[in-house]
Scaffold this motif. Structure first.
Motif, PDB file in Angstrom:
ATOM      1  N   MET A 170      -4.553  -3.859  -8.351  1.00  0.00           N
ATOM      2  CA  MET A 170      -4.963  -5.296  -8.250  1.00  0.00           C
ATOM      3  C   MET A 170      -3.296  -5.319  -7.509  1.00  0.00           C
ATOM      4  O   MET A 170      -2.537  -4.979  -8.432  1.00  0.00           O
ATOM      5  CB  MET A 170      -5.267  -5.634  -9.154  1.00  0.00           C
ATOM      6  N   THR A 171      -2.926  -5.514  -6.560  1.00  0.00           N
ATOM      7  CA  THR A 171      -1.958  -5.678  -6.547  1.00  0.00           C
ATOM      8  C   THR A 171      -0.935  -7.789  -6.437  1.00  0.00           C
ATOM      9  O   THR A 171      -0.437  -7.231  -5.847  1.00  0.00           O
ATOM     10  CB  THR A 171      -1.764  -5.632  -4.830  1.00  0.00           C
ATOM     11  N   TYR A 172      -2.023  -8.259  -6.116  1.00  0.00           N
ATOM     12  CA  TYR A 172      -1.830  -9.799  -6.181  1.00  0.00           C
ATOM     13  C   TYR A 172      -1.897 -10.553  -7.434  1.00  0.00           C
ATOM     14  O   TYR A 172      -3.572 -10.420  -7.555  1.00  0.00           O
ATOM     15  CB  TYR A 172      -2.087 -10.413  -5.131  1.00  0.00           C
ATOM     16  N   VAL A 187      -6.817  -6.229  -2.425  1.00  0.00           N
ATOM     17  CA  VAL A 187      -7.730  -6.148  -0.568  1.00  0.00           C
ATOM     18  C   VAL A 187      -7.139  -4.824   0.109  1.00  0.00           C
ATOM     19  O   VAL A 187      -6.419  -4.161  -0.166  1.00  0.00           O
ATOM     20  CB  VAL A 187      -6.549  -7.398   0.306  1.00  0.00           C
ATOM     21  N   VAL A 188      -8.729  -4.542  -0.053  1.00  0.00           N
ATOM     22  CA  VAL A 188      -8.758  -2.923   0.930  1.00  0.00           C
ATOM     23  C   VAL A 188      -9.100  -2.922   2.047  1.00  0.00           C
ATOM     24  O   VAL A 188     -10.823  -3.712   2.353  1.00  0.00           O
ATOM     25  CB  VAL A 188      -9.182  -2.164  -0.291  1.00  0.00           C
ATOM     26  N   ASP A 189      -9.200  -2.269   2.846  1.00  0.00           N
ATOM     27  CA  ASP A 189      -9.863  -3.027   4.513  1.00  0.00           C
ATOM     28  C   ASP A 189      -9.976  -4.021   4.610  1.00  0.00           C
ATOM     29  O   ASP A 189     -11.566  -4.277   5.396  1.00  0.00           O
ATOM     30  CB  ASP A 189     -10.764  -1.825   4.778  1.00  0.00           C
ATOM     31  N   GLY A 190      -9.477  -5.222   4.300  1.00  0.00           N
ATOM     32  CA  GLY A 190      -9.633  -6.607   5.063  1.00  0.00           C
ATOM     33  C   GLY A 190     -11.232  -7.404   3.745  1.00  0.00           C
ATOM     34  O   GLY A 190     -11.366  -8.509   4.173  1.00  0.00           O
ATOM     35  N   ASN A 191     -11.149  -6.299   2.855  1.00  0.00           N
ATOM     36  CA  ASN A 191     -12.098  -6.760   1.450  1.00  0.00           C
ATOM     37  C   ASN A 191     -11.771  -7.075   0.283  1.00  0.00           C
ATOM     38  O   ASN A 191     -10.618  -6.442  -0.053  1.00  0.00           O
ATOM     39  CB  ASN A 191     -12.971  -5.315   1.815  1.00  0.00           C
TER      40      ASN A 191
END
Length: 278
Positions: A1-3, A17-21
């Motif tokens: 988790m980045t945010y 968020v990974v590939d817009g998902n």
């Protein structure tokens, strides 16, 4: 988790968020617990043939004061191939570990798609309701979500007699449970106005805060203090009532990146919680 999207009563809402998902998780640092939220399964593909169309998402976390259930609201919006606004909203219940899609009023659809949402500093939750600042061409407003009845609303912003400087406009929560807006009085000046909402749609200008020695990079807002980053990348709190400053004992090179790089540093209000989310 980045945010880290926000916190309420010791629980944090995290996003990846990974590939817009998008994927979301709840985190309780006190108990060292993480709960990964299930996919809400937004069904938007039938309305667009462009797989790269941006799906703009906004999130909020809060406590339903009636049921004492922690909830997450997530809504996204975009314009389809025919330029028709499409908006979807869903609410996650921690007690049921499931999402429920909401039916939105048609009058919000074109209005929301034409505006720019700004995530609050620290958190936008107050007394059972979550708030987002919404920016238009010449004015601002606040969109609210009531976790009790799971309904959206909108509040008009203050009439300052001039256009707000949107690059320096933030929503804050004061220590008397008031919703307020803080804006830069002059571009490139360390002087801020604070507008307090007396009742929905009625605003009073409370006071001006002058800070000539610190960066304009406001990282968060506590009930009585703004958190600034100095030119030498130190975190400093400024009491809005007295003007007293206090170093927070934290320094990290590169914090002072300005308003165009807000993800470098964020400060959140935290109170230890023993609520289990497993």
């Amino acid at each position: 988790m980045t945010y880290v999207l926000g916190s309420v009563y010791g629980l944090f809402l995290l996003k990846n968020v990974v590939d817009g998902n998008f994927s979301l998780s709840l985190w309780n640092p006190a108990l060292r617990e993480v709960r990964h939220l299930p996919d809400p399964k937004f069904e938007v593909q039938p309305y667009t043939t462009n797989p790269q169309i941006p799906l703009i998402g906004n999130f909020g976390i809060g406590l339903d004061p009636v049921t004492n259930d922690y909830k997450v609201v997530w809504f996204l919006y975009f314009r389809d191939d025919d330029n028709i606004p499409r908006i979807y909203a869903t609410v996650y219940s921690c007690s049921g570990d499931s999402w429920r899609m909401l039916q939105l009023n048609d009058r919000y659809k074109s209005h929301i798609c034409a505006r720019s949402f700004r995530q609050p500093l620290g958190t936008g939750y107050l007394n059972g309701t979550y708030y987002w600042l919404v920016l238009g061409a010449w004015k601002c407003s606040i969109v609210s979500f009531d976790f009790r009845n799971e309904e959206f609303g909108e509040i008009e912003g203050p009439n300052a007699g001039r256009a707000f400087d949107h690059h320096h406009l933030v929503m804050i929560l004061l220590d008397d449970d008031s919703t307020a807006l803080m804006t830069n009085v002059r571009v490139c000046a360390f002087e801020y106005e604070i507008w307090v909402m007396v009742q929905p749609g009625l605003w009073n200008k409370l006071f001006a805060l002058k800070c000539f020695t610190y960066s304009q990079c406001i990282k968060s807002w506590f009930p009585r203090a703004a958190i600034y980053v100095t030119e030498r990348s130190h975190l400093v709190s400024v009491d809005i009532r007295t003007g007293e400053t206090r170093p927070l004992g934290f320094r990290q090179p590169g914090l002072n990146k300005g308003l165009w790089n807000e993800t470098v540093c964020s400060v959140h209000i935290y109170k230890e919680s023993l609520v289990t989310i497993k």
